[in-house]
Enzyme design. Structure first.
Site, PDB file in Angstrom:
ATOM      1  N   GLU A 355      -5.051  34.031  69.708  1.00 37.06           N
ATOM      2  CA  GLU A 355      -5.051  33.123  68.557  1.00 37.06           C
ATOM      3  C   GLU A 355      -5.492  31.716  68.961  1.00 37.06           C
ATOM      4  O   GLU A 355      -6.188  31.033  68.204  1.00 37.06           O
ATOM      5  CB  GLU A 355      -3.668  33.093  67.913  1.00 37.06           C
ATOM      6  N   TYR A 439     -14.055  43.250  66.802  1.00 38.87           N
ATOM      7  CA  TYR A 439     -13.360  42.754  67.986  1.00 38.87           C
ATOM      8  C   TYR A 439     -14.006  43.282  69.270  1.00 38.87           C
ATOM      9  O   TYR A 439     -14.332  42.507  70.177  1.00 38.87           O
ATOM     10  CB  TYR A 439     -11.894  43.191  67.966  1.00 38.87           C
TER      11      TYR A 439
END
Length: 614
Positions: A355, A439
């Protein structure tokens, strides 16, 4: 006839000039006053927005995102989840049934717009579920600024996806995508994407936000708290200032970020520390047995930011906050919302590292995630893997940090459900396919470039990308331009295969013939994606010699790589199925022959890539 030719010529010139138009980006300044009813999970909002049109276009309408309108039965998000069943986002469904369908009436998300005005004059608007189309009384001309004022009220939804009340760890309010947010406008037009669960986009904006909430709450946010001495949690000697309603006012400011988010809970504690030559880091979380791992995080977070600053570009903002909230991990301006409970520091840091890396590839390099999710999630995953490999070195030495991602990709390909990375983020049909195309393939895009151009050139490319495009909105074309400029290679072919198709790489050793003075190896391309091939021999005296077999598609070959200098041989034309290489070693001198000893190439069948000479 001459007139037609003249018109055609003028059209061609206009198209060329349009393509060569200088880069621009829009700008916004928000001032918000928010009054929260914590008992009912509602709030009243007033907003003033100064919006600057830096584009060459005259704007007659504007669009605002109203994300919370998605959190109710029969919304587009509900319909999308129901349609995908067990193939959809696991957080939005349970046993293949949409969780949105069962939200009770009093917990359904809502952003109710009372009115909106432009320069004091009321405007007509149309709410299209999670988008609001606003018809302007006066157009916004190029290089001009207009002011919108707005009043609304909102119901904080049941916490299902990223936003909402009472998440599974007991955090009262996760206030993300919570205000009417103006959409981004650029060369591709308005980024007016319906919200059905995935990505976000916005112009860089300044925020001045005042939040009135019960004095018992602690607020965490992505920004600078202007009055820490008047609220709970940030100053041990604070004198909490409240009005007659026993509410404290939290005053936050932030500059040049994509969105402002906050979270509130009665049980939050706040800790902070300074990263040398980096940001002030805030940890905002519930202090209990399940979150005690947070106490170990400071040295790891410090090293994390130092590695990121060194390898990917310096973090640009004065602070960053890790805030317990949400439903997993989700990045925002100057902060992230993450689940706080963790069994060990490596697990917690893995989430923080991912993150946090979004601050580079979702915030500072603010790609349109809805259009290019692989550039955000994929590049972020690359940075996460790169840093975590240094924070927590594996017990067994690996050929490269990305081996696990490569193996996961190979296993996934066998399922036969891959979808191209070029698809829009919300338009993938299968949740697992979205994960891998975005991803994993986004991460391996950089791994493959490192293999093609060499790791030093890739590191230089990533730094140049940051230097040239931080605080802007780059696209895949912009990144590719830098990669080609740094490497001197033509890389358009690779970008096309890897992003626009689901074709795979599969090279192998087909045949070996030993002679009295040499050995001849025949290689074969069984895949659909051409690649350069690094072919290595390991001699019996443990010497490693690597032969670079370029593909003619790059036009220029790499000079060196992780094994140092390379012996470059004749290129392998991409149309040619087989390739023969002769090396000056006899069978008795050879221990191993192999394609890419570094194991970076995303070859889907590794079994025929290596031969142990016996």
């Amino acid at each position: 006839m001459r007139k037609s030719v003249a018109i055609l010529f003028a059209f061609i010139i206009s198209q060329f000039q349009a393509q060569q138009a200088p880069y621009y980006q829009q700008a916004a300044k928000y001032k918000m006053d928010i009054d929260v009813n914590a008992e009912k999970f509602t709030y009243q909002g007033n907003q003033t927005l100064e919006y600057t049109n830096n584009s060459p276009d005259e704007l007659n309408v504007v669009y605002f995102h109203l994300y919370w309108n998605a959190f109710k039965p029969n919304s587009m998000m509900d319909q999308r989840v129901a349609g995908q069943g067990k193939n959809g986002d696991s957080k939005l469904q349970k046993d293949g049934i949409s969780r949105l369908a069962s939200i009770s009436k009093d917990q359904q998300g809502a952003q109710n717009i009372h009115w909106i005005r432009q320069n004091g004059k009321e405007l007509k608007f149309e709410v299209q579920e999670t988008m609001m189309k606003v018809y302007l009384n006066e157009s916004i001309k190029p290089n001009s600024t207009t002011t919108f004022t707005m009043e609304w009220d909102a119901v904080i939804p049941q916490q299902i996806r990223r936003s909402g009340r009472n998440n599974r760890e007991g955090v009262d309010m996760t206030m993300t995508q919570w205000y009417p947010k103006i959409a981004e406008y650029d060369y591709d037009g308005w980024a007016a994407f319906d919200y059905v669960g995935r990505e976000f986009h916005a112009p860089f904006s300044d925020f001045d936000v005042t939040i009135k909430i019960s004095k018992d709450y602690v607020v965490g946010a992505g920004g600078i708290l202007e009055n820490p001495g008047e609220v709970k949690g940030y100053n041990t000697s604070a004198k909490i200032k409240t009005g007659k309603d026993q509410k404290a006012e939290w005053k936050w400011k932030a500059k040049n970020i994509l969105d402002f988010v906050w979270s509130a809970d009665r049980d939050y504690i706040v800790k902070n520390f300074d990263v040398p030559d980096g940001p002030k880091v805030y940890l905002v979380y519930q202090n209990n047995d399940k979150t005690k791992v947070w106490e170990e995080a400071q040295p790891y977070i410090t090293k994390y930011f130092q590695i990121m600053n060194s390898h990917f570009g310096k973090y640009a903002y004065p602070s960053y906050a890790f805030i317990q909230g949400g439903d997993g991990g989700m990045e925002y301006g100057m902060c992230t919302m993450i689940l706080g409970e963790a069994q060990n520091i490596e697990g917690l840091m893995g989430l923080m590292a991912h993150e946090g890396a979004h601050s580079w590839y979702q915030q500072m390099l603010a790609t349109n995630e809805s259009m290019y999710p692989w550039m955000d999630e994929g590049f972020t995953s690359y940075a996460e893997t790169y840093v975590m490999h240094q924070l927590f070195p594996p017990k067994e030495e690996l050929p490269n940090p990305f081996v696990n991602s490569l193996n996961a990709y190979r296993n996934f390909i066998k399922k036969g459900i891959e979808e191209p990375a070029v698809w829009l983020g919300d338009h993938h049909d299968n949740g697992t396919a979205y994960t891998y195309s975005t991803y994993v393939k986004g991460e391996l895009y950089l791994v493959q470039l490192g293999y093609i151009m060499g790791e030093q050139k890739l590191a230089e490319t990533l730094k140049r990308y940051y230097q040239d495009w931080s605080m802007k909105h780059p696209s895949g074309r912009d990144f590719l331009h830098i990669a080609q400029n740094v490497s001197g290679m033509d890389l358009k072919w690779f970008h096309h295969y890897w992003i626009n198709t689901t074709k795979t790489i599969d090279y192998g050793i087909k045949d070996i013939k030993y002679d009295t003075k040499s050995t001849t190896i025949t290689l074969v391309n069984n895949g659909q994606v051409p690649m350069p091939v690094d072919f290595s021999v390991i001699t019996t005296d443990k010497k490693v010699v690597t032969y670079q077999i370029p593909t003619n598609l790059t036009r220029t070959w790499k000079e060196k790589d992780i094994f140092g200098d390379l012996k470059t041989v004749a290129y392998w034309p991409w149309t040619q199925k087989e390739y023969t290489l002769t090396v000056p070693y006899t069978k008795s001198q050879l221990a191993v022959l192999g394609i890419d000893l570094s194991q970076r190439i995303a070859d889907v069948k590794m079994e025929d890539n290596f031969v142990e000479v016996k």
